[in-house]
Design a protein around this motif. Structure first.
Motif, PDB file in Angstrom:
ATOM      1  N   HIS A 113       0.835  -1.214   0.000  1.00  0.00           N
ATOM      2  CA  HIS A 113       0.000   0.000   0.000  1.00  0.00           C
ATOM      3  C   HIS A 113       0.863   1.255   0.000  1.00  0.00           C
ATOM      4  CE1 HIS A 113      -4.100  -1.547   0.235  1.00  0.00           C
ATOM      5  NE2 HIS A 113      -3.546  -2.583   0.832  1.00  0.00           N
ATOM      6  N   ALA A 114       1.981   1.214   0.697  1.00  0.00           N
ATOM      7  CA  ALA A 114       2.887   2.373   0.722  1.00  0.00           C
ATOM      8  C   ALA A 114       3.420   2.666  -0.679  1.00  0.00           C
ATOM      9  CB  ALA A 114       4.039   2.118   1.698  1.00  0.00           C
ATOM     10  N   VAL A 115       3.794   1.638  -1.407  1.00  0.00           N
ATOM     11  CA  VAL A 115       4.308   1.818  -2.768  1.00  0.00           C
ATOM     12  C   VAL A 115       3.227   2.407  -3.674  1.00  0.00           C
ATOM     13  CG1 VAL A 115       5.039   0.544  -4.835  1.00  0.00           C
ATOM     14  CG2 VAL A 115       6.103   0.062  -2.639  1.00  0.00           C
ATOM     15  N   GLN A 116       1.986   1.930  -3.532  1.00  0.00           N
ATOM     16  CA  GLN A 116       0.887   2.472  -4.330  1.00  0.00           C
ATOM     17  C   GLN A 116       0.686   3.963  -4.064  1.00  0.00           C
ATOM     18  OE1 GLN A 116      -2.667   0.083  -3.743  1.00  0.00           O
ATOM     19  NE2 GLN A 116      -1.501  -1.797  -4.031  1.00  0.00           N
ATOM     20  N   ARG A 117       1.013   4.408  -2.858  1.00  0.00           N
ATOM     21  CA  ARG A 117       0.878   5.830  -2.497  1.00  0.00           C
ATOM     22  C   ARG A 117       2.170   6.608  -2.751  1.00  0.00           C
ATOM     23  NH1 ARG A 117      -2.875   6.578   2.556  1.00  0.00           N
ATOM     24  NH2 ARG A 117      -4.433   5.015   2.101  1.00  0.00           N
ATOM     25  N   LYS A 118       3.108   5.967  -3.411  1.00  0.00           N
ATOM     26  CA  LYS A 118       4.399   6.572  -3.745  1.00  0.00           C
ATOM     27  C   LYS A 118       5.175   7.015  -2.508  1.00  0.00           C
ATOM     28  CE  LYS A 118       2.827   7.755  -8.273  1.00  0.00           C
ATOM     29  NZ  LYS A 118       2.393   8.725  -9.206  1.00  0.00           N
ATOM     30  N   MET A 119       5.116   6.167  -1.472  1.00  0.00           N
ATOM     31  CA  MET A 119       5.912   6.405  -0.276  1.00  0.00           C
ATOM     32  C   MET A 119       7.279   5.780  -0.478  1.00  0.00           C
ATOM     33  SD  MET A 119       3.407   5.656   2.906  1.00  0.00           S
ATOM     34  CE  MET A 119       1.965   6.614   3.232  1.00  0.00           C
ATOM     35  N   LEU A 120       8.263   6.390   0.105  1.00  0.00           N
ATOM     36  CA  LEU A 120       9.633   5.917   0.014  1.00  0.00           C
ATOM     37  C   LEU A 120      10.107   5.536   1.410  1.00  0.00           C
ATOM     38  CD1 LEU A 120      12.261   5.663  -1.679  1.00  0.00           C
ATOM     39  CD2 LEU A 120      12.707   8.041  -1.099  1.00  0.00           C
ATOM     40  N   GLN A 121      10.655   4.340   1.551  1.00  0.00           N
ATOM     41  CA  GLN A 121      11.196   3.902   2.833  1.00  0.00           C
ATOM     42  C   GLN A 121      12.664   4.289   2.898  1.00  0.00           C
ATOM     43  OE1 GLN A 121      11.110  -0.314   3.510  1.00  0.00           O
ATOM     44  NE2 GLN A 121      11.821  -0.111   5.605  1.00  0.00           N
ATOM     45  N   VAL A 122      13.051   4.921   3.999  1.00  0.00           N
ATOM     46  CA  VAL A 122      14.414   5.402   4.142  1.00  0.00           C
ATOM     47  C   VAL A 122      14.989   4.914   5.464  1.00  0.00           C
ATOM     48  CG1 VAL A 122      15.854   7.472   4.240  1.00  0.00           C
ATOM     49  CG2 VAL A 122      13.800   7.486   2.857  1.00  0.00           C
ATOM     50  N   HIS A 123      16.180   4.329   5.408  1.00  0.00           N
ATOM     51  CA  HIS A 123      16.898   3.941   6.626  1.00  0.00           C
ATOM     52  C   HIS A 123      17.442   5.221   7.243  1.00  0.00           C
ATOM     53  CE1 HIS A 123      20.480   1.738   8.625  1.00  0.00           C
ATOM     54  NE2 HIS A 123      19.473   1.830   9.447  1.00  0.00           N
ATOM     55  N   SER A 124      16.805   5.675   8.329  1.00  0.00           N
ATOM     56  CA  SER A 124      17.129   6.983   8.887  1.00  0.00           C
ATOM     57  C   SER A 124      16.592   7.101  10.306  1.00  0.00           C
ATOM     58  CB  SER A 124      16.480   8.076   8.027  1.00  0.00           C
ATOM     59  OG  SER A 124      15.074   7.896   8.011  1.00  0.00           O
ATOM     60  N   SER A 125      17.005   8.151  10.984  1.00  0.00           N
ATOM     61  CA  SER A 125      16.411   8.550  12.247  1.00  0.00           C
ATOM     62  C   SER A 125      15.609   9.807  11.986  1.00  0.00           C
ATOM     63  CB  SER A 125      17.487   8.836  13.304  1.00  0.00           C
ATOM     64  OG  SER A 125      18.064   7.638  13.747  1.00  0.00           O
ATOM     65  N   LEU A 126      14.427   9.877  12.573  1.00  0.00           N
ATOM     66  CA  LEU A 126      13.540  11.013  12.366  1.00  0.00           C
ATOM     67  C   LEU A 126      13.208  11.645  13.709  1.00  0.00           C
ATOM     68  CD1 LEU A 126      11.547  12.741  10.625  1.00  0.00           C
ATOM     69  CD2 LEU A 126       9.871  10.899  10.983  1.00  0.00           C
ATOM     70  N   ILE A 127      13.387  12.966  13.780  1.00  0.00           N
ATOM     71  CA  ILE A 127      12.999  13.704  14.977  1.00  0.00           C
ATOM     72  C   ILE A 127      12.031  14.811  14.592  1.00  0.00           C
ATOM     73  CG2 ILE A 127      15.169  13.226  16.193  1.00  0.00           C
ATOM     74  CD1 ILE A 127      15.950  16.198  15.576  1.00  0.00           C
ATOM     75  N   ARG A 128      11.268  15.264  15.589  1.00  0.00           N
ATOM     76  CA  ARG A 128      10.454  16.459  15.411  1.00  0.00           C
ATOM     77  C   ARG A 128      11.106  17.557  16.246  1.00  0.00           C
ATOM     78  NH1 ARG A 128       4.529  16.007  17.108  1.00  0.00           N
ATOM     79  NH2 ARG A 128       5.364  16.422  19.160  1.00  0.00           N
ATOM     80  N   PHE A 129      11.433  18.658  15.588  1.00  0.00           N
ATOM     81  CA  PHE A 129      12.080  19.785  16.247  1.00  0.00           C
ATOM     82  C   PHE A 129      11.418  21.068  15.770  1.00  0.00           C
ATOM     83  CE2 PHE A 129      15.555  22.980  16.353  1.00  0.00           C
ATOM     84  CZ  PHE A 129      15.723  23.029  17.729  1.00  0.00           C
ATOM     85  N   ARG A 130      10.859  21.802  16.724  1.00  0.00           N
ATOM     86  CA  ARG A 130      10.167  23.064  16.422  1.00  0.00           C
ATOM     87  C   ARG A 130       9.101  22.898  15.337  1.00  0.00           C
ATOM     88  NH1 ARG A 130      15.286  27.241  16.644  1.00  0.00           N
ATOM     89  NH2 ARG A 130      15.670  26.956  18.861  1.00  0.00           N
ATOM     90  N   GLY A 131       8.344  21.805  15.452  1.00  0.00           N
ATOM     91  CA  GLY A 131       7.234  21.579  14.532  1.00  0.00           C
ATOM     92  C   GLY A 131       7.615  21.049  13.164  1.00  0.00           C
ATOM     93  N   LYS A 132       8.871  20.770  12.951  1.00  0.00           N
ATOM     94  CA  LYS A 132       9.343  20.254  11.655  1.00  0.00           C
ATOM     95  C   LYS A 132       9.967  18.874  11.856  1.00  0.00           C
ATOM     96  CE  LYS A 132       8.971  24.289   9.420  1.00  0.00           C
ATOM     97  NZ  LYS A 132       8.122  24.552   8.351  1.00  0.00           N
TER      98      LYS A 132
END
Length: 166
Positions: A104-123
């Motif tokens: 389903h992610a591929v159908q929605r053109k989502m890309l999987q990335v090996h990464s760390s994700l943080i939220r900082f100041r709303g971004k």
């Protein structure tokens, strides 16, 4: 039980999910929500009601049979419904569900990335790089010194929506 992951709604029933990580994606279903995929785990009790080819009556040409080790999943061609036979290896439960989610992610053109994700100041801020370079350490330092929130320290999905990324 209903789950919502990155805007993809999954209705998973017939299984007690062994991977506790799924609990954070539990979702209270609303009739206005559109289920993207139903995933039915068969057990030996309800498997007994299917005889001969009855099991395949609602599957059509082009649908998929997916095998992982000795375990089997039947999936509709559009990935909207899956039946998973009783599992010999409980770890395959997670693998099958993730396979459906990825489809389903591929159908929605989502890309999987090996990464760390943080939220900082709303971004959202992604730390990318090869394994062992310190992506998770960097995210933890931002959390410790800048009150950033770690969203995920290993794998993230990115989707472009208009001029923004989510």
């Amino acid at each position: 039980m209903f789950y919502k992951v990155a805007g993809i709604f999954l209705d998973i029933y017939g299984a007690k999910l062994k991977n506790r990580e799924w609990e954070r994606f539990c979702y209270q279903y609303d009739a206005s929500d559109s289920i993207n995929a139903e995933i039915e785990f068969l057990n030996y009790t309800n498997l007994g009601i299917y005889t001969n080819l009855e099991m395949f009556d609602d599957f059509q040409s082009g649908d998929k049979l997916i095998r992982r080790e000795e375990d089997i999943m039947l999936v509709r061609n559009n990935w909207s419904y899956a039946r998973i036979f009783p599992l010999r290896n409980p770890e395959n439960e997670d693998a099958f569900i993730i396979h459906i989610f990825y489809s389903h992610a591929v159908q929605r053109k989502m890309l999987q990335v090996h990464s760390s994700l943080i939220r900082f100041r709303g971004k959202g801020v992604l730390f990318l790089g090869r394994s062992g370079i310190g992506k998770t350490t960097q995210a933890e330092l931002w959390q410790q010194y800048n009150d950033a929130l770690i969203i995920n320290g290993d794998m993230n999905f990115i989707q472009k929506e208009n001029a923004r990324f989510r």
